[in-house]
Motif scaffolding. Structure first.
Motif, short mmCIF file in Angstrom:
data_model
loop_
_atom_site.label_atom_id
_atom_site.label_comp_id
_atom_site.label_asym_id
_atom_site.label_seq_id
_atom_site.Cartn_x
_atom_site.Cartn_y
_atom_site.Cartn_z
N GLY A 1 -8.38 -3.21 13.80
CA GLY A 1 -8.30 -3.67 12.41
C GLY A 1 -8.37 -5.19 12.31
O GLY A 1 -8.99 -5.73 11.39
N GLY B 1 -5.78 -1.12 -1.18
CA GLY B 1 -6.21 -1.43 0.19
C GLY B 1 -7.67 -1.83 0.25
O GLY B 1 -8.05 -2.74 0.99
N TRP B 2 -8.51 -1.15 -0.54
CA TRP B 2 -9.93 -1.48 -0.62
C TRP B 2 -10.12 -2.92 -1.12
O TRP B 2 -10.88 -3.70 -0.53
N GLN C 1 -11.41 -7.09 10.31
CA GLN C 1 -11.09 -8.10 9.29
C GLN C 1 -11.77 -9.42 9.62
O GLN C 1 -12.32 -10.10 8.74
N TYR D 1 0.84 -1.20 0.00
CA TYR D 1 0.00 0.00 0.00
C TYR D 1 0.88 1.26 0.00
O TYR D 1 0.63 2.20 -0.75
N PHE E 1 -9.45 5.11 6.13
CA PHE E 1 -10.14 3.96 6.74
C PHE E 1 -10.63 4.42 8.11
O PHE E 1 -10.34 5.54 8.54
N PHE F 1 -9.01 -5.46 1.56
CA PHE F 1 -9.94 -5.67 2.66
C PHE F 1 -11.20 -6.38 2.20
O PHE F 1 -11.65 -7.34 2.84
N TYR G 1 -4.59 -1.89 6.92
CA TYR G 1 -5.71 -1.05 7.33
C TYR G 1 -5.24 -0.01 8.36
O TYR G 1 -5.76 1.11 8.40
N ALA H 1 -8.95 1.89 13.33
CA ALA H 1 -8.02 0.92 12.75
C ALA H 1 -6.59 1.42 12.78
O ALA H 1 -5.64 0.62 12.65
#
Length: 475
Positions: free
Chosen positions: A366, A98-99, A370, A82, A350, A102, A341, A354
């Motif tokens: 985070g 990152g989106w 998850q 990231y 986010f 997750f 995250y 997190a």
């Protein structure tokens, strides 16, 4: 609101080179090596092509891993890939990664690996089978395997929420056990159960290009575009089985001497797994005919091979091995994902919680976020489809990250580079070429693996602008 060095330094640097290497290898080895060779053989048909697919996958993976070494040495911070995308491109590209991580990549993989653990546990405890439907709620049917998967995910999340040291012990121990177990299975197959007649028959047609039809049980000769389509389709499984090596970059903030150890662990981990994977497939070829590999029940080729080696007890041997393998694999995935995250939250992209560390100095919020989303995916039963959709996207993000090496060489020419990408610019460029070639092939021959993945990524664009607007409002 960019991450500051002080924030990153709040994490404890508890992990050494062995721990990092075991995270790379342990996150890569789940259940894939025990299963996907059946699909590969059906697509490319013969012994030579089977080994070629695994060797090619290994070379591509090692090249990518050693290329990431330069980036990991430049940015030894939590968040890994990231951060590399953010620094090379911008916040939007980094957020979309990152989106995707997750929503699907990390969570979907954890769900799939967790259910694989439960399915093979059912060999020992039949009541845990996915065929044991506990509640039929109409749109959702909940089975025992899903609940077992969720239970293991919750347990591993709890362990990792209580400090990185706990997670590293599980990771190192389980990875060493799985490597030793796989090595033992391979040696037993190559020595104790080596079938000369089967081996010679498999290699007598080593480079025949055929496609096996699972319905009719026949093989059809292929060539040209059909062969390319077969190779691309076959590599979906091998690439996915070799994925998650980048997870070690996510926990850079907790690795001692990260400028050295991350790059070295990436090389050692991917090399070890490549050797194991190629050796395992040589073992399959030494014990099973091409037909037996192609038509293994439920694609569980390792179970059939173990039965040839150990008799009926072989089923239990493989079941225990896969339980060990998947449990250790999920530990690494769970441990690493929350660090991305954490960094996203510190960038204002986010949930704020997190980006905070709990009393054990790990991103506990985070980890539990998850866990909850992964459990939802387990219950929907759609994680397998999601994973098929994103292999295309995973390759694109890998290629973009390696292109980032070229961008950063121009953008930050004077930046400290304790390690430089091996074979630059040729090897990184070859990886990018190979990744995009496979992506083009998937677009043409496996559209169901591509467009849904792109849609998932694109759905992140409005979410990014929502988070960005929120962050500006808070400033």
């Amino acid at each position: 609101m960019n991450t500051t060095p002080e924030q990153q330094d709040d994490m404890k640097r508890e992990l050494g080179l062995l721990d990092a290497t075991m995270l790379v290898a342990g996150s890569m080895i789940g259940s894939g090596i025990f299963i996907v060779s059946s699909d590969i053989v059906r697509n490319v048909g013969s012994a030579g092509w089977l080994i070629f697919i695994w060797v090619l996958t290994g070379i591509v993976t090692v090249i990518a891993a050693v290329s990431y070494g330069e980036l990991s040495a430049m940015f030894p911070k939590a968040g890994g890939q990231y951060v590399y995308l953010r620094e090379a491109y911008n916040r939007l590209i980094a957020f979309l990664y990152g989106w995707s991580l997750f929503m699907v990549i990390q969570a979907g993989t954890i769900a799939a690996v967790g259910v694989a653990f439960a399915k093979f546990a059912a060999y020992i405890f039949p009541a845990l089978s996915d065929e044991n439907i506990l509640w039929d709620l109409g749109i959702v049917r909940i089975n025992a395997a899903q609940l077992v998967a969720i239970a293991t995910i919750v347990i591993l999340t709890w362990v990792n929420s209580r400090g990185v040291k706990n997670g590293k012990i599980i990771q190192t121990v389980f990875t060493i056990v799985k490597l030793v177990s796989l090595g033992g299975l391979i040696v037993a197959g190559l020595l104790a159960a080596f079938n000369t007649e089967v081996w010679n028959a498999n290699w007598s047609t080593a480079w025949d290009t055929v496609r096996w039809d699972i319905n009719s049980g026949t093989a059809m000769s292929i060539g040209g575009a059909a062969l390319f389509a077969g190779i691309v389709s076959a590599m979906v499984g091998s690439l996915f089985s070799s994925d998650a090596w980048n997870n070690v970059t996510f926990i850079a903030g907790e690795i001692r001497n990260p400028k050295r150890n991350i790059g070295l662990s990436l090389f050692l981990g991917t090399l070890i797994v490549t050797i194991i994977y190629v050796s395992a497939n040589l073992m399959y070829l030494a014990t099973l005919s091409m037909e037996e590999i192609a038509y293994a029940p439920a694609d569980r080729v390792a179970v059939v091979a173990a039965q040839a080696i150990f008799g009926q007890v072989g089923t239990l041997v493989i079941a225990v091995m896969i339980m060990i393998s998947t449990f250790g694999c999920n530990n690494g995935l769970i441990l690493a994902g929350a660090r991305v995250y954490y960094t996203m939250a510190q960038d204002g992209l986010f949930f704020k919680q997190a980006g905070e560390l709990n009393k054990f100095e790990v991103p506990g919020w985070g980890l539990w976020a998850q866990c909850i989303w992964t459990s939802v995916l387990c219950l929907t039963g759609r994680y397998g489809d999601l994973l098929n959709y994103v292999i295309f996207v995973v390759l694109i993000f890998y290629a973009l990250t390696i292109i980032g090496i070229f961008i950063l060489r121009r953008k930050l020419p004077d930046a400290e580079r304790p390690y430089k990408a091996f074979g630059y610019p040729i090897l990184p460029a070859l990886y990018v070429l190979a990744a995009f070639t496979i992506c083009v092939g998937l677009l043409i021959y496996q559209p169901t693996f591509t467009w849904p993945g792109l849609i998932i990524v694109l759905l992140g664009i409005p979410v990014f602008f929502m988070w960005n607007r929120r962050e500006k409002a808070l400033d």
